[in-house]
Write a protein that holds these residues in place. Structure first.
Motif, PDB file in Angstrom:
ATOM      1  N   ARG A 190       0.837  -1.201   0.000  1.00  0.00           N
ATOM      2  CA  ARG A 190       0.000   0.000   0.000  1.00  0.00           C
ATOM      3  C   ARG A 190       0.873   1.253   0.000  1.00  0.00           C
ATOM      4  O   ARG A 190       0.553   2.240  -0.635  1.00  0.00           O
ATOM      5  N   PRO A 250      10.924   8.378  15.636  1.00  0.00           N
ATOM      6  CA  PRO A 250      11.106   8.501  14.193  1.00  0.00           C
ATOM      7  C   PRO A 250      10.404   9.740  13.639  1.00  0.00           C
ATOM      8  O   PRO A 250       9.266  10.028  13.998  1.00  0.00           O
ATOM      9  N   GLN A 264       3.608  -0.617   4.468  1.00  0.00           N
ATOM     10  CA  GLN A 264       2.225  -0.807   4.872  1.00  0.00           C
ATOM     11  C   GLN A 264       1.574  -1.613   3.763  1.00  0.00           C
ATOM     12  O   GLN A 264       1.709  -1.274   2.582  1.00  0.00           O
ATOM     13  N   VAL A 265       0.884  -2.692   4.144  1.00  0.00           N
ATOM     14  CA  VAL A 265       0.351  -3.598   3.135  1.00  0.00           C
ATOM     15  C   VAL A 265      -1.166  -3.519   3.089  1.00  0.00           C
ATOM     16  O   VAL A 265      -1.807  -3.026   4.016  1.00  0.00           O
ATOM     17  N   GLY A 301      -3.257  -5.156   6.036  1.00  0.00           N
ATOM     18  CA  GLY A 301      -3.136  -4.688   7.410  1.00  0.00           C
ATOM     19  C   GLY A 301      -2.944  -3.198   7.453  1.00  0.00           C
ATOM     20  O   GLY A 301      -2.887  -2.536   6.416  1.00  0.00           O
ATOM     21  N   ASN A 302      -2.872  -2.654   8.628  1.00  0.00           N
ATOM     22  CA  ASN A 302      -2.744  -1.210   8.748  1.00  0.00           C
ATOM     23  C   ASN A 302      -1.462  -0.764   9.430  1.00  0.00           C
ATOM     24  O   ASN A 302      -1.092   0.386   9.317  1.00  0.00           O
ATOM     25  N   MET A 303      -0.793  -1.676  10.124  1.00  0.00           N
ATOM     26  CA  MET A 303       0.413  -1.269  10.812  1.00  0.00           C
ATOM     27  C   MET A 303       1.579  -1.185   9.840  1.00  0.00           C
ATOM     28  O   MET A 303       1.500  -1.668   8.716  1.00  0.00           O
ATOM     29  N   LEU A 304       2.653  -0.541  10.267  1.00  0.00           N
ATOM     30  CA  LEU A 304       3.891  -0.486   9.497  1.00  0.00           C
ATOM     31  C   LEU A 304       4.810  -1.612   9.952  1.00  0.00           C
ATOM     32  O   LEU A 304       4.936  -1.872  11.146  1.00  0.00           O
ATOM     33  N   TYR A 353      -1.140   3.665  17.293  1.00  0.00           N
ATOM     34  CA  TYR A 353      -0.282   2.484  17.254  1.00  0.00           C
ATOM     35  C   TYR A 353       0.680   2.520  18.436  1.00  0.00           C
ATOM     36  O   TYR A 353       1.139   3.598  18.837  1.00  0.00           O
ATOM     37  N   TYR A 358       4.465   0.724  19.389  1.00  0.00           N
ATOM     38  CA  TYR A 358       5.617  -0.048  18.935  1.00  0.00           C
ATOM     39  C   TYR A 358       6.624  -0.155  20.077  1.00  0.00           C
ATOM     40  O   TYR A 358       6.649   0.683  20.975  1.00  0.00           O
ATOM     41  N   PHE A 385       5.970  -3.953  16.055  1.00  0.00           N
ATOM     42  CA  PHE A 385       4.578  -3.590  16.232  1.00  0.00           C
ATOM     43  C   PHE A 385       3.988  -4.311  17.442  1.00  0.00           C
ATOM     44  O   PHE A 385       4.232  -5.510  17.643  1.00  0.00           O
ATOM     45  N   TYR A 394      -2.677  -1.854  17.549  1.00  0.00           N
ATOM     46  CA  TYR A 394      -3.192  -0.615  17.026  1.00  0.00           C
ATOM     47  C   TYR A 394      -4.694  -0.515  17.239  1.00  0.00           C
ATOM     48  O   TYR A 394      -5.410  -1.522  17.292  1.00  0.00           O
ATOM     49  N   ASP A 396      -6.290  -4.322  17.053  1.00  0.00           N
ATOM     50  CA  ASP A 396      -5.451  -5.396  16.521  1.00  0.00           C
ATOM     51  C   ASP A 396      -4.338  -5.646  17.528  1.00  0.00           C
ATOM     52  O   ASP A 396      -3.419  -4.836  17.641  1.00  0.00           O
ATOM     53  N   SER A 402      -2.306  -8.281  17.597  1.00  0.00           N
ATOM     54  CA  SER A 402      -1.491  -9.389  17.109  1.00  0.00           C
ATOM     55  C   SER A 402      -0.018  -9.284  17.458  1.00  0.00           C
ATOM     56  O   SER A 402       0.693 -10.288  17.434  1.00  0.00           O
ATOM     57  N   LEU A 405       7.161   3.297  21.779  1.00  0.00           N
ATOM     58  CA  LEU A 405       6.804   4.405  20.897  1.00  0.00           C
ATOM     59  C   LEU A 405       5.330   4.338  20.532  1.00  0.00           C
ATOM     60  O   LEU A 405       4.808   3.285  20.187  1.00  0.00           O
ATOM     61  N   ALA A 415      -6.394   4.762   9.824  1.00  0.00           N
ATOM     62  CA  ALA A 415      -5.542   3.638   9.429  1.00  0.00           C
ATOM     63  C   ALA A 415      -5.974   3.101   8.081  1.00  0.00           C
ATOM     64  O   ALA A 415      -7.158   2.955   7.803  1.00  0.00           O
ATOM     65  N   GLY A 416      -5.008   2.809   7.228  1.00  0.00           N
ATOM     66  CA  GLY A 416      -5.269   2.133   5.977  1.00  0.00           C
ATOM     67  C   GLY A 416      -5.755   3.021   4.853  1.00  0.00           C
ATOM     68  O   GLY A 416      -6.038   2.535   3.764  1.00  0.00           O
TER      69      GLY A 416
END
Lengths: 110, 116
Positions: free
Chosen positions: A31, A44, A91-92, A95-98, B33, B35, B45, B48, B56, B58, B91, B98-99
């Motif tokens: 993405r 960052p 980012q794919v 999913g939504n996370m990096l 998010y 991290y 990760f 989020y 999420d 995971s 962090l 998102a997305g």
């Protein structure tokens, strides 16, 4: 599994010596690809987002490019203040996370 | 606020104690998010949140880790019975949604946790 690999892990340059940092990725449905700069003890700092192969973005001495398998961060005539760790992340679609690479620690000597 | 705000900036705790880390996202950002970054390593990760949807989780490494978020505002990351391997920078980041194509994810300065 999505993977992001950055090389080299560390890079020492003389002031004015141009070079490139590499970020290769294996993902299912990209993405966006993000570049960040991280100074010691800091979070960052966002630099660029690239979305499609062939895209390029520039900011001062930095230029980011993207292909279907990798991204490059080109640094032209670097200065000591460019010394930092440069992070690449993807980012794919699924999913939504990096997902981050391990980073390249850049040191520019005066 | 102007950016993502995290507190405390530094925390030293004894092994076995619980800790809470707080994150204030950028106003209007619906995605948040967490991290973790161990010394000299990349960002991992954890979790989020997107609006009122189920988070999420995971990336949470064990059941000692949990996080909550009230609506679209403050989030708290809790680590129970801390272990030395939990020492890291935690962090927090936020984005508009998102997305969504074109969103940018902004990070805070982190909370440095040392477990002794």
């Amino acid at each position: 599994e999505d993977q992001v690999t950055q090389s080299p892990e560390a890079l020492r340059l003389q002031e004015g010596e141009s070079s490139s940092l590499n970020c290769s990725y294996t993902v299912s449905g990209l993405r966006g690809l993000f570049w960040y700069r991280q100074d010691p003890g800091k979070g960052p700092e966002f630099l660029f987002t690239l979305y499609s192969a062939g895209e390029e973005k520039e900011k001062e001495r930095l230029k980011a490019t993207l292909t279907k398998k990798e991204s490059f961060l080109h640094i032209t005539a670097p200065k000591p203040e460019d010394s930092a760790t440069y992070l690449c992340a993807v980012q794919v679609d699924a999913g939504n996370m990096l997902t981050f690479g391990g980073g390249t620690r850049l040191m520019v000597k005066p | 606020g102007a950016g993502v705000s995290q507190s405390p900036s530094n925390k030293v705790t004894e092994k076995g104690k619980d800790v809470e880390l707080r994150c204030d996202p950028i106003s209007g950002h619906t995605a948040l998010y967490w991290y973790r970054q161990r010394l000299g390593q990349g960002l991992e990760f954890l979790i989020y949140f997107q609006g009122n949807s189920a988070p999420d989780k995971s990336g949470l490494p064990s059941d000692r880790f949990s996080a909550e978020r009230t609506g679209e505002s403050v989030s708290t990351l809790t680590i129970q019975r801390t272990q030395q391997e939990d020492s890291a920078v935690y962090l927090c980041a936020s984005s508009l949604e998102a997305g969504i194509f074109g969103n940018t994810i902004y990070f805070g300065e982190g909370s440095w946790l040392t477990v002794v």
